[in-house]
Design a protein around this motif. Structure first.
Motif, PDB file in Angstrom:
ATOM      1  N   PHE A 232       0.928  -1.329  -0.020  1.00 15.39           N
ATOM      2  CA  PHE A 232      -0.088   0.060   0.221  1.00 15.39           C
ATOM      3  C   PHE A 232       0.880   1.242   0.054  1.00 15.39           C
ATOM      4  O   PHE A 232       1.959   1.151   0.259  1.00 15.39           O
ATOM      5  CB  PHE A 232      -0.807   0.054   1.214  1.00 15.39           C
ATOM      6  N   PHE A 233       0.414   2.329  -0.413  1.00 15.25           N
ATOM      7  CA  PHE A 233       0.986   3.493  -0.365  1.00 15.25           C
ATOM      8  C   PHE A 233       1.615   3.947   1.168  1.00 15.25           C
ATOM      9  O   PHE A 233       2.830   4.263   1.129  1.00 15.25           O
ATOM     10  CB  PHE A 233       0.105   4.747  -0.718  1.00 15.25           C
ATOM     11  N   ASP A 234       0.974   3.493   2.100  1.00 19.11           N
ATOM     12  CA  ASP A 234       1.686   3.764   3.389  1.00 19.11           C
ATOM     13  C   ASP A 234       2.856   3.315   3.770  1.00 19.11           C
ATOM     14  O   ASP A 234       3.478   3.427   4.734  1.00 19.11           O
ATOM     15  CB  ASP A 234       0.553   3.766   4.754  1.00 19.11           C
ATOM     16  N   ASN A 235       3.009   1.956   3.138  1.00 16.97           N
ATOM     17  CA  ASN A 235       4.236   1.281   3.137  1.00 16.97           C
ATOM     18  C   ASN A 235       5.261   1.818   2.813  1.00 16.97           C
ATOM     19  O   ASN A 235       6.650   1.548   2.813  1.00 16.97           O
ATOM     20  CB  ASN A 235       4.056  -0.304   2.625  1.00 16.97           C
ATOM     21  N   THR A 236       5.020   2.806   1.838  1.00 14.00           N
ATOM     22  CA  THR A 236       6.331   3.592   1.230  1.00 14.00           C
ATOM     23  C   THR A 236       6.616   4.953   2.079  1.00 14.00           C
ATOM     24  O   THR A 236       7.557   5.556   1.813  1.00 14.00           O
ATOM     25  CB  THR A 236       5.992   4.196  -0.150  1.00 14.00           C
ATOM     26  N   ILE A 237       6.063   5.087   3.305  1.00 18.05           N
ATOM     27  CA  ILE A 237       6.276   6.399   4.071  1.00 18.05           C
ATOM     28  C   ILE A 237       7.011   5.993   5.178  1.00 18.05           C
ATOM     29  O   ILE A 237       6.974   4.786   5.958  1.00 18.05           O
ATOM     30  CB  ILE A 237       4.950   6.762   4.592  1.00 18.05           C
ATOM     31  N   ASN A 238       8.188   6.587   5.425  1.00 16.58           N
ATOM     32  CA  ASN A 238       9.282   6.102   6.427  1.00 16.58           C
ATOM     33  C   ASN A 238       8.915   6.688   7.821  1.00 16.58           C
ATOM     34  O   ASN A 238       9.377   6.024   8.817  1.00 16.58           O
ATOM     35  CB  ASN A 238      10.822   6.758   5.915  1.00 16.58           C
ATOM     36  N   SER A 239       8.217   8.190   8.051  1.00 11.07           N
ATOM     37  CA  SER A 239       8.330   8.731   8.999  1.00 11.07           C
ATOM     38  C   SER A 239       7.089   9.688   8.779  1.00 11.07           C
ATOM     39  O   SER A 239       6.919  10.155   7.694  1.00 11.07           O
ATOM     40  CB  SER A 239       9.511   9.119   9.597  1.00 11.07           C
ATOM     41  N   ILE A 240       6.508  10.137   9.923  1.00 10.00           N
ATOM     42  CA  ILE A 240       5.538  11.320  10.034  1.00 10.00           C
ATOM     43  C   ILE A 240       5.864  12.343  11.119  1.00 10.00           C
ATOM     44  O   ILE A 240       6.380  11.679  11.937  1.00 10.00           O
ATOM     45  CB  ILE A 240       4.195  10.509  10.048  1.00 10.00           C
ATOM     46  N   GLU A 241       5.466  13.408  10.998  1.00  9.39           N
ATOM     47  CA  GLU A 241       5.354  14.162  12.160  1.00  9.39           C
ATOM     48  C   GLU A 241       3.696  14.376  12.388  1.00  9.39           C
ATOM     49  O   GLU A 241       3.062  14.687  11.147  1.00  9.39           O
ATOM     50  CB  GLU A 241       5.943  15.664  11.609  1.00  9.39           C
ATOM     51  N   ILE A 242       3.466  14.314  13.629  1.00  9.74           N
ATOM     52  CA  ILE A 242       1.880  14.331  13.719  1.00  9.74           C
ATOM     53  C   ILE A 242       1.865  15.322  14.917  1.00  9.74           C
ATOM     54  O   ILE A 242       2.488  15.255  16.021  1.00  9.74           O
ATOM     55  CB  ILE A 242       1.238  12.941  14.040  1.00  9.74           C
ATOM     56  N   VAL A 243       0.744  16.044  15.095  1.00 11.11           N
ATOM     57  CA  VAL A 243      -0.086  16.687  16.309  1.00 11.11           C
ATOM     58  C   VAL A 243      -0.948  15.934  16.847  1.00 11.11           C
ATOM     59  O   VAL A 243      -1.781  15.583  16.222  1.00 11.11           O
ATOM     60  CB  VAL A 243      -0.538  18.048  15.745  1.00 11.11           C
ATOM     61  N   LEU A 244      -0.434  15.585  17.999  1.00  8.66           N
ATOM     62  CA  LEU A 244      -1.774  14.740  18.873  1.00  8.66           C
ATOM     63  C   LEU A 244      -2.774  15.548  19.202  1.00  8.66           C
ATOM     64  O   LEU A 244      -2.860  16.768  19.116  1.00  8.66           O
ATOM     65  CB  LEU A 244      -0.849  14.022  20.037  1.00  8.66           C
ATOM     66  N   ALA A 245      -3.757  15.013  19.659  1.00  2.42           N
ATOM     67  CA  ALA A 245      -5.074  15.573  20.065  1.00  2.42           C
ATOM     68  C   ALA A 245      -5.107  16.642  21.075  1.00  2.42           C
ATOM     69  O   ALA A 245      -5.830  17.415  21.275  1.00  2.42           O
ATOM     70  CB  ALA A 245      -6.196  14.446  20.300  1.00  2.42           C
ATOM     71  N   ASP A 246      -3.959  16.553  21.862  1.00  2.00           N
ATOM     72  CA  ASP A 246      -3.546  17.326  23.058  1.00  2.00           C
ATOM     73  C   ASP A 246      -2.616  18.572  22.773  1.00  2.00           C
ATOM     74  O   ASP A 246      -2.356  19.281  23.492  1.00  2.00           O
ATOM     75  CB  ASP A 246      -3.141  16.793  24.262  1.00  2.00           C
ATOM     76  N   GLY A 247      -2.399  18.816  21.465  1.00  2.00           N
ATOM     77  CA  GLY A 247      -1.428  19.657  20.930  1.00  2.00           C
ATOM     78  C   GLY A 247      -0.263  19.549  20.792  1.00  2.00           C
ATOM     79  O   GLY A 247       0.787  20.177  20.271  1.00  2.00           O
ATOM     80  N   GLU A 248       0.410  18.221  21.388  1.00  2.00           N
ATOM     81  CA  GLU A 248       1.825  17.884  21.330  1.00  2.00           C
ATOM     82  C   GLU A 248       2.307  17.438  19.971  1.00  2.00           C
ATOM     83  O   GLU A 248       1.616  16.720  19.143  1.00  2.00           O
ATOM     84  CB  GLU A 248       2.159  16.795  22.459  1.00  2.00           C
ATOM     85  N   ILE A 249       3.421  17.966  19.631  1.00  5.07           N
ATOM     86  CA  ILE A 249       4.057  17.575  18.194  1.00  5.07           C
ATOM     87  C   ILE A 249       5.031  16.520  18.368  1.00  5.07           C
ATOM     88  O   ILE A 249       6.100  16.723  19.037  1.00  5.07           O
ATOM     89  CB  ILE A 249       4.542  19.129  17.431  1.00  5.07           C
ATOM     90  N   VAL A 250       5.034  15.569  17.779  1.00  3.49           N
ATOM     91  CA  VAL A 250       5.616  14.382  17.934  1.00  3.49           C
ATOM     92  C   VAL A 250       5.980  13.786  16.686  1.00  3.49           C
ATOM     93  O   VAL A 250       5.588  13.862  15.608  1.00  3.49           O
ATOM     94  CB  VAL A 250       5.157  13.387  18.809  1.00  3.49           C
ATOM     95  N   HIS A 251       7.320  12.950  16.478  1.00  9.45           N
ATOM     96  CA  HIS A 251       7.466  12.210  15.376  1.00  9.45           C
ATOM     97  C   HIS A 251       7.327  10.555  15.682  1.00  9.45           C
ATOM     98  O   HIS A 251       7.332  10.043  16.611  1.00  9.45           O
ATOM     99  CB  HIS A 251       8.812  12.414  14.942  1.00  9.45           C
ATOM    100  N   ALA A 252       6.811   9.860  14.393  1.00  9.45           N
ATOM    101  CA  ALA A 252       6.748   8.591  14.569  1.00  9.45           C
ATOM    102  C   ALA A 252       7.403   7.827  13.217  1.00  9.45           C
ATOM    103  O   ALA A 252       7.173   8.558  12.265  1.00  9.45           O
ATOM    104  CB  ALA A 252       5.454   8.125  14.672  1.00  9.45           C
ATOM    105  N   SER A 253       7.800   6.782  13.576  1.00 11.32           N
ATOM    106  CA  SER A 253       8.420   5.721  12.471  1.00 11.32           C
ATOM    107  C   SER A 253       8.479   4.546  12.975  1.00 11.32           C
ATOM    108  O   SER A 253       7.827   4.169  13.921  1.00 11.32           O
ATOM    109  CB  SER A 253       9.877   6.540  12.060  1.00 11.32           C
ATOM    110  N   GLN A 254       8.949   3.380  12.119  1.00  9.12           N
ATOM    111  CA  GLN A 254       9.164   2.083  12.547  1.00  9.12           C
ATOM    112  C   GLN A 254      10.032   1.922  13.736  1.00  9.12           C
ATOM    113  O   GLN A 254       9.928   1.140  14.439  1.00  9.12           O
ATOM    114  CB  GLN A 254       9.970   1.509  11.311  1.00  9.12           C
ATOM    115  N   ASP A 255      11.062   2.997  14.048  1.00  6.87           N
ATOM    116  CA  ASP A 255      11.989   3.020  15.111  1.00  6.87           C
ATOM    117  C   ASP A 255      11.455   3.886  16.378  1.00  6.87           C
ATOM    118  O   ASP A 255      12.111   3.688  17.493  1.00  6.87           O
ATOM    119  CB  ASP A 255      13.274   3.341  14.531  1.00  6.87           C
TER     120      ASP A 255
END
Length: 510
Positions: free
Chosen positions: A128-151
């Protein structure tokens, strides 16, 4: 689109991005503190779900439209979520690179493909397309900005894929790129129906030089499997066929002509960009239904004359604004290969319309929302195998109860045959039915962990109100009369086309 060309410009772009994301995070935090739900407004949609939002209950991310960097050495691109596939393809091709999986509609965004699940003709190899994504930056619902990846925060990274923004607001993605070639050499293989299609797809999947595979069924016993190879040059004796200009055929009409001529094994070369967006004109074959709706013959002259209205961005706008989305069946459903023939037979009896699209999908690791369905192949105890997607796009009943009943019949058959639907289209399940398919316990635990319970759930985002009636939301005599007036043929269709042509915003409720 102007890309940063050096470290200084990249630093400026990152700073501009950080400011936008900080503003988004502050807005999200404000909703969180007030214990109010909100929805994410991207500025466009290629979904067929009925969508409208109140302006004071949205977080506006429509400004996140830039490609921050293309790294030729690492073969990655750093992009904001509202970058369209068209913009990403154009930018990466300029560097001799391209995304491994490209959604066929140019205006679909990177963020939309990640959040909504997308499988295309290269997905038999890349997933799927999401399998080609290495990492994301995401704003959580409480406003915290975090990064997420396989690691890093792997559970959030995998959970956010296909969750429709119900875990947070994705604001940046790093996507894998591959080497590009200028052309795709296509081979058209005529098959006798669903069972032969599966056999041919399995045969082609084993070929190491095949980069793209898809199929079109034109009837219960006739279809074409199209395979493609990335090539540097047009081979001697082959035609270079275009699909992006008004004078060009639509891809599916070209395929049907090859079928009617019995030219199995026919080959042609297509410029890479024309191939990737080959279904933009006509929206696969939905454009043919538009011609039928307006009682207009479909031929090379009418396609040329009405070309501006037949691109997907215009057609989706018109579909939403006209209300015809409530009368057209739009489903993508993946099945184990062994179930395809039975499902196609069911569709032939239940719906009776063609074409149907076939697209083999490689399952890599976890599927979005953890649906409970068996894989045709399991490797070393992991869920890695193949399934075949069936694209079902055609007219339904104008009687809403009947329309819903057919969609629910399709849903029941899907469960019976261990299939799973793509949720970019509407889900006609009750809540209990929905969560009998997907992993509710895992999903709710993830929402609790990342403070996302104040966001609308994925079910709330994709569900259909089964009690809805066309025109049932108006509360005055004049608005009800106006709604009924729009039901008259062809006023509804003309209304949608005029709004699409004008380009007025249709997602935001004024």
């Amino acid at each position: 689109m102007i890309l940063p060309v050096n470290d200084v410009e990249f630093g400026k772009a990152r700073n501009q991005h950080a400011k936008l994301v900080t503003d988004i995070a502050m807005k999200v935090r404000d909703f969180y503190d007030r214990k109010e739900t909100f929805r994410i407004y991207h500025g466009s949609t290629n979904s067929t779900r009925i969508i409208s939002w109140q302006r004071d209950r949205i977080v506006d991310t429509s400004g996140l439209t830039r490609i921050l960097r293309i790294d030729q050495d690492k073969k990655v691109a750093l992009v904001e979520p509202n970058v369209s596939m068209e913009s990403l393809v154009d930018a990466t091709l300029a560097h001799g690179l391209m995304p491994p999986v490209v959604m066929e509609f140019p205006s679909i965004t990177v963020g939309g493909g990640f959040a909504g699940t997308a499988g295309e003709s290269s997905s038999f190899r890349h997933g799927f397309f999401d399998n080609t994504i290495n990492s994301i930056e995401i704003v959580l619902a409480d406003g915290e900005i975090v990064h997420a990846s396989q690691d890093e925060r792997r559970d959030l990274f995998r959970g956010a894929a296909g969750s429709f923004g119900s875990l947070g607001v994705v604001t940046l993605l790093e996507i894998t790129l591959i080497e590009a070639n200028p052309y795709v050499e296509l081979t058209y293989s005529i098959v006798g129906g669903a069972a032969e299609s599966v056999c041919k797809i399995e045969e082609l999947t084993k070929a190491t030089d095949v980069d793209y595979i898809e199929g079109i069924l034109f009837g219960v016993d006739q279809g074409v499997i199209i395979s493609g190879r990335l090539v540097e040059h047009v081979a001697d004796g082959l035609q270079c066929q275009r699909y992006s200009r008004a004078i060009d055929p639509w891809f599916y009409t070209r395929t049907e002509e090859i079928l009617k001529r019995g030219q199995t094994g026919f080959r042609e070369s297509v410029p890479i960009r024309d191939y990737l967006f080959r279904y933009d004109r006509g929206a696969f074959w939905a454009g043919a239904f538009a011609f039928k709706y307006f009682m207009t013959p479909l031929n090379s002259i009418t396609r040329w004359a009405l070309d501006r209205y037949m691109h997907t961005s215009v057609m989706y706008h018109a579909l939403h604004k006209s209300g015809l989305a409530r009368q057209y069946i739009v489903q993508d459903i993946g099945f184990p290969y062994s179930k395809i023939a039975e499902f196609v037979k069911f569709l032939d009896h239940t719906c009776g319309f063609y074409p149907l699209w076939l697209c083999p999908l490689r399952i890599v690791g976890e599927v979005a929302l953890h649906p409970q369905f068996p894989m045709d192949v399991e490797k070393e105890g992991t869920k890695e195998g193949m399934m075949l997607n069936v694209g079902i796009w055609g007219p339904g009943s104008s009687e809403y109860d009947r329309f819903v009943a057919v969609n629910r019949d399709i849903g029941r058959k899907t469960c019976e045959l261990s299939g799973v639907k793509c949720l970019y289209a509407q889900a006609y399940y009750t809540e209990d039915e929905f969560w009998s398919i997907y992993d509710r316990e895992w999903y709710n635990a993830l929402r609790e962990k990342y403070s996302a319970t104040s966001l609308p759930s994925v079910f709330e985002k994709v569900r259909v109100d089964l009690n809805l009636r066309l025109g049932g939301t108006e509360n005055t005599w004049s608005s009800r009369a106006y709604s009924r007036f729009k039901e008259i043929w062809p006023i509804r269709g003309v209304y949608g086309v005029l709004h699409a042509t004008k380009g007025s915003e249709y997602l935001l409720v004024k």
